[in-house]
Design a protein around this motif. Structure first.
Motif, PDB file in Angstrom:
ATOM      1  N   LYS A 173     101.197  59.884  83.348  1.00  0.00           N
ATOM      2  CA  LYS A 173     102.212  60.067  82.312  1.00  0.00           C
ATOM      3  C   LYS A 173     101.622  60.026  80.901  1.00  0.00           C
ATOM      4  CE  LYS A 173     105.689  57.692  85.166  1.00  0.00           C
ATOM      5  NZ  LYS A 173     106.603  56.520  85.236  1.00  0.00           N
ATOM      6  N   LYS A 174     100.533  59.319  80.727  1.00  0.00           N
ATOM      7  CA  LYS A 174      99.957  59.089  79.403  1.00  0.00           C
ATOM      8  C   LYS A 174      98.654  59.871  79.266  1.00  0.00           C
ATOM      9  CE  LYS A 174      98.335  55.188  76.560  1.00  0.00           C
ATOM     10  NZ  LYS A 174      98.157  53.713  76.559  1.00  0.00           N
ATOM     11  N   ASN A 175      98.527  60.689  78.204  1.00  0.00           N
ATOM     12  CA  ASN A 175      97.357  61.541  78.060  1.00  0.00           C
ATOM     13  C   ASN A 175      96.230  60.816  77.334  1.00  0.00           C
ATOM     14  OD1 ASN A 175      95.853  63.958  78.325  1.00  0.00           O
ATOM     15  ND2 ASN A 175      97.733  65.140  78.029  1.00  0.00           N
ATOM     16  N   VAL A 176      95.029  61.402  77.442  1.00  0.00           N
ATOM     17  CA  VAL A 176      93.835  60.759  76.886  1.00  0.00           C
ATOM     18  C   VAL A 176      93.885  60.703  75.363  1.00  0.00           C
ATOM     19  CG1 VAL A 176      91.318  60.690  77.032  1.00  0.00           C
ATOM     20  CG2 VAL A 176      92.628  61.818  78.817  1.00  0.00           C
ATOM     21  N   ASN A 177      94.570  61.652  74.741  1.00  0.00           N
ATOM     22  CA  ASN A 177      94.604  61.655  73.272  1.00  0.00           C
ATOM     23  C   ASN A 177      95.386  60.459  72.711  1.00  0.00           C
ATOM     24  OD1 ASN A 177      97.141  62.474  74.050  1.00  0.00           O
ATOM     25  ND2 ASN A 177      97.190  64.322  72.800  1.00  0.00           N
TER      26      ASN A 177
ATOM     27  N   LEU B 275      80.649  65.821  82.526  1.00  0.00           N
ATOM     28  CA  LEU B 275      81.368  64.605  82.123  1.00  0.00           C
ATOM     29  C   LEU B 275      80.784  63.407  82.853  1.00  0.00           C
ATOM     30  CD1 LEU B 275      83.871  63.592  80.463  1.00  0.00           C
ATOM     31  CD2 LEU B 275      85.151  63.748  82.595  1.00  0.00           C
ATOM     32  N   GLY B 276      80.104  62.539  82.094  1.00  0.00           N
ATOM     33  CA  GLY B 276      79.525  61.342  82.692  1.00  0.00           C
ATOM     34  C   GLY B 276      80.311  60.102  82.326  1.00  0.00           C
ATOM     35  N   GLN B 277      79.870  58.959  82.830  1.00  0.00           N
ATOM     36  CA  GLN B 277      80.516  57.708  82.453  1.00  0.00           C
ATOM     37  C   GLN B 277      80.327  57.458  80.958  1.00  0.00           C
ATOM     38  OE1 GLN B 277      79.287  54.275  84.687  1.00  0.00           O
ATOM     39  NE2 GLN B 277      80.658  52.880  83.599  1.00  0.00           N
TER      40      GLN B 277
ATOM     41  N   LEU C  65      86.018  70.502  78.278  1.00  0.00           N
ATOM     42  CA  LEU C  65      86.006  69.139  78.802  1.00  0.00           C
ATOM     43  C   LEU C  65      87.436  68.645  79.004  1.00  0.00           C
ATOM     44  CD1 LEU C  65      83.260  67.053  76.949  1.00  0.00           C
ATOM     45  CD2 LEU C  65      83.367  67.626  79.371  1.00  0.00           C
ATOM     46  N   CYS C  66      87.642  67.914  80.067  1.00  0.00           N
ATOM     47  CA  CYS C  66      88.942  67.281  80.308  1.00  0.00           C
ATOM     48  C   CYS C  66      88.688  66.003  81.098  1.00  0.00           C
ATOM     49  CB  CYS C  66      89.897  68.226  81.032  1.00  0.00           C
ATOM     50  SG  CYS C  66      89.328  68.752  82.676  1.00  0.00           S
ATOM     51  N   GLU C  67      89.696  65.146  81.164  1.00  0.00           N
ATOM     52  CA  GLU C  67      89.569  63.858  81.849  1.00  0.00           C
ATOM     53  C   GLU C  67      90.333  63.893  83.171  1.00  0.00           C
ATOM     54  OE1 GLU C  67      88.527  60.942  83.350  1.00  0.00           O
ATOM     55  OE2 GLU C  67      87.897  60.591  81.263  1.00  0.00           O
ATOM     56  N   PRO C  68      89.622  63.878  84.325  1.00  0.00           N
ATOM     57  CA  PRO C  68      90.323  63.863  85.614  1.00  0.00           C
ATOM     58  C   PRO C  68      90.784  62.477  86.029  1.00  0.00           C
ATOM     59  CG  PRO C  68      87.962  63.997  85.953  1.00  0.00           C
ATOM     60  CD  PRO C  68      88.169  64.013  84.457  1.00  0.00           C
ATOM     61  N   GLY C  69      90.250  61.429  85.364  1.00  0.00           N
ATOM     62  CA  GLY C  69      90.624  60.069  85.724  1.00  0.00           C
ATOM     63  C   GLY C  69      89.878  59.595  86.961  1.00  0.00           C
TER      64      GLY C  69
ATOM     65  N   SER D 243      87.736  68.767  68.834  1.00  0.00           N
ATOM     66  CA  SER D 243      88.055  69.441  70.099  1.00  0.00           C
ATOM     67  C   SER D 243      89.248  68.764  70.764  1.00  0.00           C
ATOM     68  CB  SER D 243      86.849  69.411  71.039  1.00  0.00           C
ATOM     69  OG  SER D 243      86.541  68.069  71.407  1.00  0.00           O
ATOM     70  N   LYS D 244      89.800  69.422  71.761  1.00  0.00           N
ATOM     71  CA  LYS D 244      90.928  68.878  72.516  1.00  0.00           C
ATOM     72  C   LYS D 244      90.382  68.281  73.803  1.00  0.00           C
ATOM     73  CE  LYS D 244      94.347  72.139  70.690  1.00  0.00           C
ATOM     74  NZ  LYS D 244      94.986  71.124  69.817  1.00  0.00           N
ATOM     75  N   PHE D 245      90.467  66.955  73.927  1.00  0.00           N
ATOM     76  CA  PHE D 245      90.028  66.254  75.133  1.00  0.00           C
ATOM     77  C   PHE D 245      91.262  65.640  75.774  1.00  0.00           C
ATOM     78  CE2 PHE D 245      87.965  62.425  77.160  1.00  0.00           C
ATOM     79  CZ  PHE D 245      87.369  63.145  78.189  1.00  0.00           C
ATOM     80  N   LEU D 246      91.779  66.312  76.810  1.00  0.00           N
ATOM     81  CA  LEU D 246      93.045  65.925  77.419  1.00  0.00           C
ATOM     82  C   LEU D 246      92.868  65.687  78.912  1.00  0.00           C
ATOM     83  CD1 LEU D 246      95.303  68.602  75.660  1.00  0.00           C
ATOM     84  CD2 LEU D 246      94.984  66.209  74.979  1.00  0.00           C
ATOM     85  N   ARG D 247      93.953  65.258  79.568  1.00  0.00           N
ATOM     86  CA  ARG D 247      93.952  65.081  81.014  1.00  0.00           C
ATOM     87  C   ARG D 247      93.769  66.439  81.695  1.00  0.00           C
ATOM     88  NH1 ARG D 247      98.628  62.721  81.422  1.00  0.00           N
ATOM     89  NH2 ARG D 247      99.781  64.631  81.725  1.00  0.00           N
ATOM     90  N   CYS D 248      92.932  66.492  82.720  1.00  0.00           N
ATOM     91  CA  CYS D 248      92.718  67.746  83.446  1.00  0.00           C
ATOM     92  C   CYS D 248      94.004  68.173  84.146  1.00  0.00           C
ATOM     93  CB  CYS D 248      91.611  67.586  84.491  1.00  0.00           C
ATOM     94  SG  CYS D 248      89.969  67.284  83.812  1.00  0.00           S
ATOM     95  N   ALA D 249      94.224  69.475  84.192  1.00  0.00           N
ATOM     96  CA  ALA D 249      95.349  69.992  84.966  1.00  0.00           C
ATOM     97  C   ALA D 249      95.023  69.863  86.450  1.00  0.00           C
ATOM     98  CB  ALA D 249      95.596  71.453  84.593  1.00  0.00           C
ATOM     99  N   ALA D 250      96.024  70.008  87.295  1.00  0.00           N
ATOM    100  CA  ALA D 250      95.825  69.910  88.741  1.00  0.00           C
ATOM    101  C   ALA D 250      94.779  70.928  89.190  1.00  0.00           C
ATOM    102  CB  ALA D 250      97.144  70.155  89.471  1.00  0.00           C
ATOM    103  N   GLY D 251      93.742  70.449  89.854  1.00  0.00           N
ATOM    104  CA  GLY D 251      92.691  71.329  90.347  1.00  0.00           C
ATOM    105  C   GLY D 251      91.629  71.688  89.328  1.00  0.00           C
TER     106      GLY D 251
END
Length: 267
Positions: free
Chosen positions: A142-146, A77-79, A103-107, A87-95
């Motif tokens: 609170k707000k997800n990437v989707n 995951l780059g800039q 792929l997920c978004e850690p923020g 595909s499902k591109f969502l906020r990464c879970a803890a850890g």
């Protein structure tokens, strides 16, 4: 006092002497810095005013430094990154760490020199209309990437996912960073997407062939026979009658007085 002189050729020379008349102060007072007044009780009012002005000019002004946003990047995951269509591109879970398979978004990580770690206050793609109020409800926690991108969009569609953070200064300082996401082909070149939207899948065979295989209702499972008496080996004694028939049962649900039943998943 100016002094002037001319010679016989009419050339002129001039010099001047500056004379300052100072106050003659009593022995118990001092001459003030303005050289025209004496102190009162060894205190010069003009000197106090000068000191006050100098002190005011020397005051240190503390500037509240703006926060810093650092975007998470790795090999997956780059800039500037690509996300497969459907595909499902969502906020990464803890850890959780983004991988090429998932792929997920850690923020981003947010730091402020005065407020320290303010990552929990990071906003994701907030509307411009609420930035003046801090955009409550748009926190990345609170707000997800989707809510910011749609992976069902056409291939090559570009989304700019913007992150903001504000510090506690008045007025608040802010920082922003952007991850650019491009929608990519859902399958490798040797495969094609078969099915409707997110319910589909990549297939190495033509979609028509795949549909035909999935619709094939041929019964490939053989029927099953079970004995109602014994386990296959039955011992009978000569001259001793038994209370059941050696014939198969007439009905799967009626096993009384018969030897075997048969059933099939389709029939």
């Amino acid at each position: 006092v100016n002094f002037e002189v001319w010679d016989s050729a009419g050339a002129k020379a001039t010099v001047n002497r500056t004379i300052t008349a100072t106050a003659e102060c009593p022995s118990w007072e001092k001459l003030c810095n303005n050289l025209i007044s004496c102190s009162t009780g060894m205190i010069c009012v003009d000197d106090l005013q000068d000191t006050s002005i100098q002190s005011s000019e020397a005051e240190v002004v503390v500037v509240d430094e703006p926060p810093v946003l650092e975007l998470f990047v790795n090999d997956a995951l780059g800039q500037f990154t690509q996300v497969k269509k459907y595909s499902k591109f969502l906020r990464c879970a803890a850890g959780q760490v983004p991988t090429e398979e998932v792929l997920c978004e850690p923020g981003p990580y947010a730091y402020d020199p005065e407020d320290k770690n303010i990552t929990s206050e990071v906003l994701i793609c907030p509307p411009a209309s609420c930035l003046a109020d801090g955009c409550p409800g748009h926190e990345f926690s609170k707000k997800n990437v989707n809510k910011c991108i749609n992976t069902n969009s056409d291939v090559s569609t570009v989304f700019h996912v913007k992150f903001y953070v504000f510090d506690s200064a008045t007025p608040a300082n802010n920082a922003t960073v952007t991850r650019t996401v491009t929608i990519a082909e859902p399958c490798i070149p040797s495969e094609q997407w078969c099915g409707e939207g997110e319910d589909g899948a990549c297939s190495p065979v033509d979609c028509d062939v795949l549909d035909a295989l999935l619709e094939d209702d041929t019964d490939y499972d053989p029927p099953i026979i079970e004995f109602t008496q014994g386990n296959g080996a039955l011992v009978l004694y000569y001259g001793t009658p038994v209370d059941y028939s050696l014939k198969p049962c007439s009905n799967y649900n009626n096993t009384a007085g018969c030897l075997a039943i048969a059933w099939d998943a389709v029939d």
